[in-house]
Design an enzyme around this catalytic site. Sequence first.
Site, PDB file in Angstrom:
ATOM      1  N   HIS A   1      29.295  38.324  38.185  1.00  0.00           N
ATOM      2  CA  HIS A   1      30.233  37.176  37.896  1.00  0.00           C
ATOM      3  C   HIS A   1      30.611  36.140  38.969  1.00  0.00           C
ATOM      4  O   HIS A   1      30.707  36.801  40.146  1.00  0.00           O
ATOM      5  CB  HIS A   1      31.600  37.575  37.257  1.00  0.00           C
ATOM      6  CG  HIS A   1      31.384  38.589  36.004  1.00  0.00           C
ATOM      7  ND1 HIS A   1      30.856  38.264  34.877  1.00  0.00           N
ATOM      8  CD2 HIS A   1      32.198  39.680  35.848  1.00  0.00           C
ATOM      9  CE1 HIS A   1      30.847  39.204  34.025  1.00  0.00           C
ATOM     10  NE2 HIS A   1      31.608  40.201  34.590  1.00  0.00           N
TER      11      HIS A   1
ATOM     12  N   CYS B   1      36.312  44.324  34.681  1.00  0.00           N
ATOM     13  CA  CYS B   1      35.641  43.967  35.840  1.00  0.00           C
ATOM     14  C   CYS B   1      36.039  42.577  36.496  1.00  0.00           C
ATOM     15  O   CYS B   1      36.641  42.545  37.907  1.00  0.00           O
ATOM     16  CB  CYS B   1      34.217  43.723  35.827  1.00  0.00           C
ATOM     17  SG  CYS B   1      33.592  42.911  34.426  1.00  0.00           S
ATOM     18  N   ASN B   2      36.336  41.689  35.528  1.00  0.00           N
ATOM     19  CA  ASN B   2      36.988  40.489  36.193  1.00  0.00           C
ATOM     20  C   ASN B   2      38.404  40.598  36.577  1.00  0.00           C
ATOM     21  O   ASN B   2      38.884  40.180  37.335  1.00  0.00           O
ATOM     22  CB  ASN B   2      36.818  39.329  35.009  1.00  0.00           C
ATOM     23  CG  ASN B   2      35.558  38.831  35.071  1.00  0.00           C
ATOM     24  OD1 ASN B   2      35.064  38.235  35.915  1.00  0.00           O
ATOM     25  ND2 ASN B   2      35.006  38.776  33.618  1.00  0.00           N
TER      26      ASN B   2
ATOM     27  N   GLN C   1      29.847  43.331  38.126  1.00  0.00           N
ATOM     28  CA  GLN C   1      30.402  43.840  36.898  1.00  0.00           C
ATOM     29  C   GLN C   1      30.180  45.214  36.612  1.00  0.00           C
ATOM     30  O   GLN C   1      31.189  46.136  35.939  1.00  0.00           O
ATOM     31  CB  GLN C   1      30.049  42.803  35.597  1.00  0.00           C
ATOM     32  CG  GLN C   1      28.714  43.048  35.077  1.00  0.00           C
ATOM     33  CD  GLN C   1      27.519  42.465  35.933  1.00  0.00           C
ATOM     34  OE1 GLN C   1      27.667  41.504  36.687  1.00  0.00           O
ATOM     35  NE2 GLN C   1      26.331  42.749  35.411  1.00  0.00           N
TER      36      GLN C   1
ATOM     37  N   GLY D   1      37.326  47.133  27.876  1.00  0.00           N
ATOM     38  CA  GLY D   1      37.179  46.497  26.645  1.00  0.00           C
ATOM     39  C   GLY D   1      38.044  46.955  25.500  1.00  0.00           C
ATOM     40  O   GLY D   1      38.214  46.490  24.542  1.00  0.00           O
TER      41      GLY D   1
ATOM     42  N   HIS E   1      41.181  36.426  30.337  1.00  0.00           N
ATOM     43  CA  HIS E   1      40.985  36.947  31.737  1.00  0.00           C
ATOM     44  C   HIS E   1      42.165  36.776  32.538  1.00  0.00           C
ATOM     45  O   HIS E   1      42.907  37.548  33.241  1.00  0.00           O
ATOM     46  CB  HIS E   1      40.004  36.398  32.588  1.00  0.00           C
ATOM     47  CG  HIS E   1      38.489  36.768  31.865  1.00  0.00           C
ATOM     48  ND1 HIS E   1      38.063  35.443  30.900  1.00  0.00           N
ATOM     49  CD2 HIS E   1      37.638  37.486  31.761  1.00  0.00           C
ATOM     50  CE1 HIS E   1      36.872  36.067  30.496  1.00  0.00           C
ATOM     51  NE2 HIS E   1      36.705  37.088  30.777  1.00  0.00           N
TER      52      HIS E   1
END
Length: 335
Positions: A221, A141-142, A300, A111, A195
């Site tokens: 996701h 996470c992505n 995630q 983040g 992303h």
Amino acid sequence: MAKAKIAVNGYGTIGKRVADAVMAQDDMEVIGVSKTKPNYEAAVAHQKGYDIYAPAASAGAFEKAGMPVAGTIEEMVEKADLVVDCTPGGVGEENKPMYEKAGVKAIWQGGESHPLAGFSFNAASNYEGALGLTFVRVVSCNTTGLCRVIYPIDKELGVKKVRVILARRAVDPNDIKKGPINAIVPDPIKLPSHHGPDIKSVLPHINITSAAMKIPTTLMHLHTVNMEVNTDCTAEDIKKIFSSQSRIRFVGQGISSTAEIMELARDMGRPRNDMWENCIWPESITVDNNEFYFFQAIHQESITIPENVDAIRAMMELESDGAKSIEKTNKSLGF
Ligand code: NAD
């Protein structure tokens, strides 16, 4: 050798998982976790025996709730060798002066922006680059899920370009405040989404772009990944490369959705139903000339947890070989 002293600042979705994962290692230990309110998560941290640190103004509330604090967040930071900052995106940045003042190493999460730490980490892709560093950011996470598949394909076949469509879970399961509950939200509408470009913070030479949407689910996701490579290959070649990666799991045997993957994690007795691996449907791997497609699901809440452990090990120079750290982390967590 003395264990590395780790503080977890921000004990939410990521922080509580990082704390438990660190405690599962034999070369590092949690010396404290921070909470801002004496809520149910703090109560569980207290039951687990973690020392809780809180802002000075909240100490009375914790005392009243039967979980006396061990000190302020500043005091926790002073006692640590390394702080894993798991506060909400954007908040972590405000903590940097505190870490600098205390002279501790720090890890931020996805983040936060890349420049805050100056080094964005993924264990398989760039472990050795983090050796001895003071500040590191473990990517989101992505981005973690994408680095884990792009790096080995690039190494073996050379990646020409990557295109990704991400169907993102709207919120985490415990988040009752946000939606959508009945909509698909292109997010952001202006393309590309962040992303694809974020991959470049770990693998700068990769030609990648992405589009993302939020969908009304909380579990995982789902990525549709399309890669063009420089070398002729078959679906079997791609499967072989993915099978060589310990943090990639093939799913099949009737699993046709993210819901069933979460059920699998429950059935496996994983802590908090965590699925630390990328889940790829091998059946979806389809090659067309030098281009291939596949689906992968990403949990995630947990995928970045082993990466945080490896980042600590690299920064504290507890292990110089990334492959050995990955193996150690996987084994201790029970992959
Ligand atoms: P969260 O909201 O679940 O947890 C954050 C915790 O920090 C909460 O317990 C909150 O009370 C606490 N907090 C808030 N301000 C604080 C402060 N000033 N000092 C100490 N604690 C404070 O958030 P999260 O989902 O765990 O996200 C943490 C970071 O991890 C973010 O950067 C996020 O982008 C990243 N991340 C989240 C996910 C995910 O899916 N949840 C996945 C990968 C990375």
